[in-house]
Design a protein around this motif. Structure first.
Motif, mmCIF file in Angstrom:
data_model
loop_
_atom_site.group_PDB
_atom_site.id
_atom_site.type_symbol
_atom_site.label_atom_id
_atom_site.label_comp_id
_atom_site.label_asym_id
_atom_site.label_seq_id
_atom_site.Cartn_x
_atom_site.Cartn_y
_atom_site.Cartn_z
ATOM 1 N N UNK A 54 -11.335 -5.501 -14.978
ATOM 2 C CA UNK A 54 -10.454 -5.761 -16.122
ATOM 3 C C UNK A 54 -10.757 -7.111 -16.747
ATOM 4 N N UNK A 55 -11.098 -8.110 -15.905
ATOM 5 C CA UNK A 55 -11.436 -9.445 -16.421
ATOM 6 C C UNK A 55 -12.719 -9.390 -17.248
ATOM 7 N N UNK A 56 -13.729 -8.689 -16.725
ATOM 8 C CA UNK A 56 -14.987 -8.529 -17.466
ATOM 9 C C UNK A 56 -14.730 -7.840 -18.802
ATOM 10 N N UNK A 57 -13.903 -6.816 -18.750
ATOM 11 C CA UNK A 57 -13.591 -6.049 -19.966
ATOM 12 C C UNK A 57 -12.935 -6.928 -21.028
ATOM 13 N N UNK A 58 -12.017 -7.823 -20.608
ATOM 14 C CA UNK A 58 -11.313 -8.672 -21.563
ATOM 15 C C UNK A 58 -12.214 -9.759 -22.152
#
Length: 349
Positions: free
Chosen positions: A172-176
């Motif tokens: 999720x962090x990579x996606x954001x």
């Protein structure tokens, strides 16, 4: 000459009589000293000989001398199962039979019959202590299995579960942080995120199945309600649950056995029955708890039942758990008419 011959004849007769008497007395002594009950009856059921253990195990009061020449069926009105088997065997063919465990007068008896030319020899053994020891051994095995389940549940819950959560957070962090990402790539990232979520949910369900916390935290009824709720989430089959008289929680061993057996029966119904509806009933009587699991599926021919009992691991597990709590398990089915499984467990007063 005649006098000598007559004397010799009388001597031989006396000798034969004395020897016959000695053999009879020896046989009688052997019968009375045996560590199990034994009874010899003729084809009409008349008791020819027996020992005290045979009478004691059958719950009879007369001495052996009083019982001899009485008809055994006079004493069996309170023991209809044994009476019927014995009548059939005496009348038909005097073939051997073996009733491995019959509960009678607070005892478990093993009764064997072996045919004689004009009657039968019955051995009547009190196997109550043996049954108790077998139950203790079974409980030890099942407790070991449950301990291993708890260990695996903790490993999954405390080990694999947190790792999956961390992976999800990183993804999720990579996606954001990604600004301009082609749509096909973003779809793959979203798909990965969903798969991780599904795996996490599966891990949680496996952990809960291995160690049903609802059973220990809230009791048997709540655990079964939760089991049915999960089953109904699939929307492929409708599971109904009814209970009566369950104000007091049964002891932990009985509660766990009922829960595991219900799990196994539901699993079998989901796999094989093609049922639309499964009805579970849990009823507590003063002296027993009865579980009934009934489906409206395809059922099967009763001639296949023995094969199912021999080959089905799930059925063997049910039988093992039933034996460990001293219960009775029965499957009633007909092709095209579903299956009714009934479990009855006696309660200790």
């Amino acid at each position: 000459m005649n006098q000598t011959g007559g004397t010799k004849s009388r001597f031989n007769a006396s000798f034969m009589e004395d020897n016959f008497s000695s053999v009879f007395e020896f046989g009688d002594a052997v019968i009375k000293s045996l560590p199990y009950g034994i009874m010899i009856i003729d084809i009409e059921g008349s008791i020819m000989n027996c020992n005290e253990l045979a009478l004691k195990n059958l719950g009879l009061n007369p001495t052996t001398s009083e019982a001899i020449h009485r008809n055994v069926f006079e004493y069996l009105d309170e023991f209809p199962v044994f009476k019927k088997v014995l009548e059939n065997r005496l009348i038909k063919d005097q073939k051997a039979f073996d009733l491995r465990s019959i509960f009678f007068h607070e005892k478990h008896l093993r009764i064997q019959g072996n045919g004689l030319p004009n009657g039968m020899v019955l051995t009547i053994e009190d196997v109550t202590q043996r049954k108790k020891q077998a139950r203790i051994n079974l409980n030890a095995v099942l407790e070991g299995q449950e301990n291993e389940r708890r260990r695996l549940a903790r490993e999954i819950h405390d080990g694999v579960g947190p790792v999956m959560s961390i992976i999800k957070l990183h993804l999720d962090a990579v996606k954001s942080e990604l600004k301009e990402v082609p749509e096909p790539v973003m779809k793959k990232i979203n798909s990965m995120s969903e798969l991780i979520h599904e795996v996490s949910e599966s891990i949680r369900d496996i952990s809960h199945d291995l160690m049903p916390s609802a059973l220990t935290d809230f009791g048997l009824v709540a655990a079964l309600e939760n089991l049915c709720r999960k089953a109904n989430e699939s929307e492929k089959i409708h599971v109904r649950f009814y209970h009566s008289g369950m104000k007091n929680q049964p002891d932990s061993q009985i509660a766990l056995s009922i829960f595991r057996i219900t799990q196994e029966l539901l699993n079998n119904a989901f796999k094989y029955s093609d049922a639309q509806t499964i009805t579970i009933q849990l009823i507590r009587h003063p002296e027993s708890i009865i579980l009934m699991v009934e489906d409206d599926g395809t059922g099967f021919d009763k001639s296949e039942l023995n094969l199912l009992l021999e080959k089905g691991i799930g059925i063997r597990n049910i039988q093992t758990r039933t034996a460990a709590v001293g219960g009775l398990f029965n499957l009633d089915t007909q092709k095209g008419r579903g299956v009714l499984a009934t479990l009855e467990i006696p309660l200790k007063n």
